[in-house]
Design a protein around this motif. Structure first.
Motif, PDB file in Angstrom:
ATOM      1  N   SER A 146      45.223  41.327  37.618  1.00  0.00           N
ATOM      2  CA  SER A 146      44.427  40.149  37.248  1.00  0.00           C
ATOM      3  C   SER A 146      43.364  39.806  38.288  1.00  0.00           C
ATOM      4  N   LEU A 147      43.529  40.281  39.528  1.00  0.00           N
ATOM      5  CA  LEU A 147      42.571  39.983  40.596  1.00  0.00           C
ATOM      6  C   LEU A 147      41.674  41.172  40.934  1.00  0.00           C
ATOM      7  N   THR A 148      41.795  42.241  40.187  1.00  0.00           N
ATOM      8  CA  THR A 148      41.016  43.441  40.504  1.00  0.00           C
ATOM      9  C   THR A 148      39.521  43.194  40.442  1.00  0.00           C
ATOM     10  N   PHE A 149      39.065  42.519  39.392  1.00  0.00           N
ATOM     11  CA  PHE A 149      37.627  42.267  39.272  1.00  0.00           C
ATOM     12  C   PHE A 149      37.088  41.446  40.449  1.00  0.00           C
ATOM     13  N   PRO A 150      37.662  40.283  40.760  1.00  0.00           N
ATOM     14  CA  PRO A 150      37.132  39.539  41.909  1.00  0.00           C
ATOM     15  C   PRO A 150      37.311  40.257  43.239  1.00  0.00           C
ATOM     16  N   MET A 151      38.374  41.044  43.398  1.00  0.00           N
ATOM     17  CA  MET A 151      38.559  41.762  44.653  1.00  0.00           C
ATOM     18  C   MET A 151      37.516  42.855  44.832  1.00  0.00           C
ATOM     19  N   ILE A 152      37.175  43.556  43.753  1.00  0.00           N
ATOM     20  CA  ILE A 152      36.113  44.560  43.848  1.00  0.00           C
ATOM     21  C   ILE A 152      34.783  43.885  44.165  1.00  0.00           C
ATOM     22  N   ALA A 153      34.561  42.732  43.575  1.00  0.00           N
ATOM     23  CA  ALA A 153      33.328  41.985  43.875  1.00  0.00           C
ATOM     24  C   ALA A 153      33.257  41.613  45.354  1.00  0.00           C
ATOM     25  N   CYS A 154      34.430  41.430  45.988  1.00  0.00           N
ATOM     26  CA  CYS A 154      34.493  41.112  47.421  1.00  0.00           C
ATOM     27  C   CYS A 154      34.358  42.355  48.295  1.00  0.00           C
ATOM     28  N   GLY A 155      34.573  43.548  47.702  1.00  0.00           N
ATOM     29  CA  GLY A 155      34.452  44.769  48.485  1.00  0.00           C
ATOM     30  C   GLY A 155      35.634  45.712  48.420  1.00  0.00           C
ATOM     31  N   ALA A 156      36.640  45.430  47.593  1.00  0.00           N
ATOM     32  CA  ALA A 156      37.753  46.355  47.406  1.00  0.00           C
ATOM     33  C   ALA A 156      37.255  47.609  46.687  1.00  0.00           C
ATOM     34  N   VAL A 157      37.987  48.726  46.856  1.00  0.00           N
ATOM     35  CA  VAL A 157      37.510  50.004  46.323  1.00  0.00           C
ATOM     36  C   VAL A 157      38.254  50.450  45.070  1.00  0.00           C
ATOM     37  N   GLY A 158      39.152  49.612  44.562  1.00  0.00           N
ATOM     38  CA  GLY A 158      39.885  49.988  43.366  1.00  0.00           C
ATOM     39  C   GLY A 158      41.166  49.204  43.226  1.00  0.00           C
ATOM     40  N   VAL A 159      42.101  49.761  42.461  1.00  0.00           N
ATOM     41  CA  VAL A 159      43.350  49.060  42.148  1.00  0.00           C
ATOM     42  C   VAL A 159      44.475  50.067  41.984  1.00  0.00           C
ATOM     43  N   ILE A 160      45.670  49.663  42.352  1.00  0.00           N
ATOM     44  CA  ILE A 160      46.881  50.380  41.943  1.00  0.00           C
ATOM     45  C   ILE A 160      47.479  49.538  40.830  1.00  0.00           C
ATOM     46  N   SER A 161      47.325  50.009  39.605  1.00  0.00           N
ATOM     47  CA  SER A 161      47.447  49.176  38.415  1.00  0.00           C
ATOM     48  C   SER A 161      48.738  49.394  37.636  1.00  0.00           C
ATOM     49  N   VAL A 162      49.269  48.294  37.123  1.00  0.00           N
ATOM     50  CA  VAL A 162      50.399  48.347  36.206  1.00  0.00           C
ATOM     51  C   VAL A 162      49.903  48.531  34.768  1.00  0.00           C
ATOM     52  N   ILE A 163      48.930  47.714  34.367  1.00  0.00           N
ATOM     53  CA  ILE A 163      48.422  47.791  32.997  1.00  0.00           C
ATOM     54  C   ILE A 163      47.782  49.144  32.706  1.00  0.00           C
ATOM     55  N   GLY A 164      47.330  49.830  33.762  1.00  0.00           N
ATOM     56  CA  GLY A 164      46.737  51.151  33.592  1.00  0.00           C
ATOM     57  C   GLY A 164      47.691  52.173  32.996  1.00  0.00           C
ATOM     58  N   ASN A 165      49.016  51.960  33.133  1.00  0.00           N
ATOM     59  CA  ASN A 165      49.978  52.846  32.479  1.00  0.00           C
ATOM     60  C   ASN A 165      49.716  52.919  30.983  1.00  0.00           C
ATOM     61  N   ALA A 166      49.402  51.770  30.394  1.00  0.00           N
ATOM     62  CA  ALA A 166      49.210  51.687  28.943  1.00  0.00           C
ATOM     63  C   ALA A 166      47.752  51.792  28.528  1.00  0.00           C
ATOM     64  N   LEU A 167      46.849  51.251  29.348  1.00  0.00           N
ATOM     65  CA  LEU A 167      45.434  51.172  28.961  1.00  0.00           C
ATOM     66  C   LEU A 167      44.524  51.765  30.031  1.00  0.00           C
ATOM     67  N   PRO A 168      44.723  53.022  30.409  1.00  0.00           N
ATOM     68  CA  PRO A 168      43.906  53.596  31.482  1.00  0.00           C
ATOM     69  C   PRO A 168      42.424  53.706  31.137  1.00  0.00           C
ATOM     70  N   LYS A 169      42.114  54.040  29.896  1.00  0.00           N
ATOM     71  CA  LYS A 169      40.713  54.211  29.508  1.00  0.00           C
ATOM     72  C   LYS A 169      39.963  52.890  29.607  1.00  0.00           C
ATOM     73  N   GLU A 170      40.561  51.835  29.080  1.00  0.00           N
ATOM     74  CA  GLU A 170      39.904  50.535  29.064  1.00  0.00           C
ATOM     75  C   GLU A 170      39.797  49.952  30.475  1.00  0.00           C
ATOM     76  N   PHE A 171      40.885  50.066  31.250  1.00  0.00           N
ATOM     77  CA  PHE A 171      40.886  49.451  32.571  1.00  0.00           C
ATOM     78  C   PHE A 171      40.023  50.238  33.549  1.00  0.00           C
TER      79      PHE A 171
END
Length: 295
Positions: free
Chosen positions: A194-219
């Motif tokens: 849920s914080l991936t978008f604002p964290m990338i805007a701050c300078g993060a380089v990506g995410v280790i995602s849970v929702i990506g298990n189900a929706l990798p293409k969209e996320f």
């Protein structure tokens, strides 16, 4: 110095089980192909979402080898290796089988509640025990202790193979402080979908995602757009998933995402105790949102 290769969409990979509670390797193979074919940039295996505390030593070894053999070097693999006994973690790093693994994710010691100096010495010793890149994992909601920004930056400066941190403190001010003061070779990776978008805007380089298990293409699309500065489009995708983010964790992780994958026909909706499947009311809400998203 070692640079971080774990960028973009990382998948906090679940462990599928059959109804008899054994590991479902057919489902795991399907899931690996699904991730790679739909935009995953790297895998994070045998960590929280993989229900690793409920796996035997033999199961963990077999799962790791199975994943390495099926991925065949197509994307990097980050493997969980941490705990609250520093000596045991060091022994595992020195004597364990890390063939085919590209880095280790090491969680903050839990239950003991060490001081910041204790955390520093713990991770410094772990980094010295391996030549693999090390990604720190700060998740105070699970461990009961927060790795302060100053300690993270100190470790990044002092340990050549500590390359990144998976930040799941939920504290954007802390994330921003790390990004502002870190060395250039060290990266911040989101540990909260849920914080991936604002964290990338701050300078993060990506995410280790849970929702990506189900929706990798969209996320992965949202992550890539955000990393390229296309924030307006990325924000719209982020907002599409806001309700789903909450539902994934209301009954614990990985109950929510396993329910999603079950709805999608990927695997059995089975978890090992003390975790249990998500409630029927949550399952229905997840199903309704997937229909709205046409998934």
């Amino acid at each position: 110095m070692i640079n971080n290769i774990f960028k973009g969409l990382g998948i906090a990979l679940i462990t599928p089980f059959k109804a008899d509670m054994t590991v479902d390797y057919d489902a795991l193979k399907r899931l690996l192909s699904y991730q790679i074919d739909n935009g995953a940039d790297f895998l994070c295996i045998l960590a929280t979402t993989g229900e690793t505390p409920c796996l035997t030593k033999d199961e963990k070894s077999k799962i790791k080898d199975f994943i390495v053999d099926n991925v065949c070097g197509r994307i990097p693999i980050l493997m969980g290796c941490g705990g609250n006994n520093t000596a045991v973690v060091i022994d595992e790093l020195k004597n364990g089988n890390f063939k085919g693994v590209d880095g280790v994710l090491s969680v903050c010691p839990y239950y003991n509640k060490p001081s910041q100096e204790g955390l520093y010495q713990h991770f410094k010793a772990i980094a010295a025990a391996t030549e693999l890149p090390v990604v720190l994992y700060n998740v105070p909601g699970r461990t009961g202790v927060n790795l302060a920004a100053a300690t993270t930056v100190r470790l990044a400066n002092d340990c050549k193979n500590i390359v990144a941190i998976k930040e799941a403190s939920g504290n954007l001010e802390q994330v921003d402080e790390i990004i502002k003061n870190k060395p250039s070779r060290f990266d911040v990776i989101s540990g909260d979908d849920s914080l991936t978008f604002p964290m990338i805007a701050c300078g993060a380089v990506g995410v280790i995602s849970v929702i990506g298990n189900a929706l990798p293409k969209e996320f992965s699309k949202m992550v890539r757009l955000a990393l390229h500065g296309e924030y307006d489009v990325a924000r719209k995708i982020h907002h599409k998933f806001t309700d789903l983010f909450n539902l994934l964790f209301v009954d614990g992780n990985p109950a929510g995402v396993k329910a999603m994958l079950h709805q999608m026909g990927m695997l059995e909706n089975v978890l090992r105790l003390p975790l249990v499947p998500t409630r029927l009311t949550t399952l229905q809400k997840i199903s309704d949102i997937l229909k709205e998203l046409k998934i």
